[in-house]
Design an enzyme around this catalytic site. Structure first.
Site, short mmCIF file in Angstrom:
data_model
loop_
_atom_site.label_atom_id
_atom_site.label_comp_id
_atom_site.label_asym_id
_atom_site.label_seq_id
_atom_site.Cartn_x
_atom_site.Cartn_y
_atom_site.Cartn_z
N ASP A 1 73.64 45.81 49.82
CA ASP A 1 72.42 46.38 49.19
C ASP A 1 71.64 45.68 48.17
O ASP A 1 72.20 44.63 47.83
CB ASP A 1 73.30 47.67 48.73
CG ASP A 1 72.25 48.52 47.61
OD1 ASP A 1 70.90 48.82 48.21
OD2 ASP A 1 72.53 48.88 46.60
N ASP B 1 68.94 46.93 45.25
CA ASP B 1 68.72 47.21 44.09
C ASP B 1 70.14 47.74 43.60
O ASP B 1 70.79 48.70 43.92
CB ASP B 1 67.98 48.77 43.92
CG ASP B 1 66.43 48.43 44.39
OD1 ASP B 1 65.90 49.02 45.45
OD2 ASP B 1 65.88 47.33 43.89
O1 DEZ Z 1 64.78 55.74 45.16
C1 DEZ Z 1 65.13 54.88 46.01
O2 DEZ Z 1 64.13 54.54 46.94
C2 DEZ Z 1 66.44 53.95 45.64
O3 DEZ Z 1 66.99 54.33 44.61
C3 DEZ Z 1 66.22 52.79 46.09
O4 DEZ Z 1 65.28 52.17 47.18
C4 DEZ Z 1 67.50 51.99 46.33
O5 DEZ Z 1 67.41 50.87 47.01
P1 DEZ Z 1 68.89 50.26 47.54
O6 DEZ Z 1 69.87 50.23 46.31
O7 DEZ Z 1 69.08 50.78 48.66
O8 DEZ Z 1 68.39 48.74 47.76
MG MG Z 2 71.54 49.96 45.40
#
Ligand code: DEZ
Ligand code: MG
Length: 309
Positions: free
Chosen positions: A23, A25
């Site tokens: 992942d 973020d």
């Molecule tokens: O609100 C959002 O779109 C998500 O919090 C964000 O995209 C999370 O991204 P990830 O942790 O899957 O990289």
């Molecule tokens: Mg994330």
């Protein structure tokens, strides 16, 4: 569920798996701030011959612009290793829903979604169009009465993370997905009738500096509440995202590890997909959340930076 704390445990983890799905973020970075040690761990995995794939629910960027972010962060990544929910949603519309070429997607989202729809040859409207991002005079619906405003050639509404949410976009999307026959088939050569309702993802919050902040799921909630329609959701933990990954990578699941920061998307995704999971504590979820939410990773780690052994 075991909390990893020693160098021996870190080394053992790295030897157990051949493919590492990350992942982004809350795991690799928080907003534009790199998680300490993330870059070094990724290059170590690559030099050990491990497969690395990036799986993000973040639809604000296309894979191409994500590649730009990886480059800026000094992290090696090819566009094909980046599976964003904007990309997965475009693939879903193209290859699963077989969106007719003469039908459009109405976008509640930003240029990441628009670029991925372009890349698969699907027409779109809304999104970053300045006409859909302006203020309306209070209770003045006069500009929303024409077919130019509510285009009947729209055959799907796609909603993702959007930092320019507007009443106009909400109103137009609402009209598309609640028109007569909206839950019926979307046909080529016709206008009106069926209109798919799809979310790139439904994360409630977004892990970035000073966060958490409202996430994509909090932006689509008003549309779900107003329309009473149940959307198809593409991103983690939902099946379309796993289908997209498995259509590209022939994963040996017993030798694959998913690393995420959020229980109800990342860890649930891995658990649903029969893949071992590692929760890092640099993003949204905490160890206490595991029992509260009834979602348990195989491993817990403070940060992927710990894996620099
Ligand atoms: O609100 C959002 O779109 C998500 O919090 C964000 O995209 C999370 O991204 P990830 O942790 O899957 O990289
Ligand atoms: Mg994330």
């Amino acid at each position: 569920m075991s909390k990893l704390t020693t160098k021996e445990e870190y080394a053992d983890l790295l030897s157990r798996y051949d493919a590492f799905l990350f992942d982004c973020d809350g795991v690799l970075w928080s907003g534009d701030d790199l998680i300490p040690g993330a870059k070094e761990v990724l290059s170590k995995l690559r030099s050990s011959g491990k497969q690395v794939v990036f799986v993000t629910n973040n639809a604000s960027k296309s894979r191409r612009s994500y590649k730009g972010k990886f480059d800026k962060m000094g992290i090696e990544a090819s566009e094909s290793e980046i599976i964003s929910s904007s990309y997965a949603a475009a693939v879903y519309l193209k290859d699963v829903l077989k969106m007719p070429a003469d039908r459009k997607v109405y976008v509640l989202g930003m240029d990441g979604i628009e670029e991925e729809l372009n890349a698969v040859g699907i027409q779109y409207c809304g999104g970053t169009d300045p006409d859909d991002n302006r203020f309306l005079p209070a209770l003045d619906f006069s500009s929303l009465q024409s077919e130019e405003a509510i285009d009947p050639s729209v055959g799907a509404v796609l909603c993702g993370f959007d930092m320019h949410m507007s009443y106009i976009k909400l109103a137009k999307a609402f009209k598309h997905i609640t028109r007569p026959g909206a839950e019926g088939p979307v046909e080529a050569g016709k206008k009106g009738g069926g209109c798919h309702f799809i979310l790139t993802n439904d994360d409630s919050t977004f892990p970035a500096k000073g966060g958490p902040w409202p996430g994509a799921g909090s932006l689509s909630a008003p549309l779900i509440f107003a329309s009473k329609r149940k959307p198809t959701i593409v991103g983690k933990p939902h099946q379309p995202m796993l289908d997209t990954i498995e259509s590209i990578y022939n994963l040996d699941k017993p030798r694959t590890l998913f690393i995420g920061d959020r229980l109800d998307t990342d860890i649930a995704f891995a658990n649903n997909g029969g893949i071992d999971s590692l929760l890092v504590l640099t993003g949204i979820s905490t160890v206490e959340d595991c029992d509260k939410q009834g979602i348990h990773p195989k491993y817990v780690l403070d940060s992927i930076g710990n894996l620099n052994v």
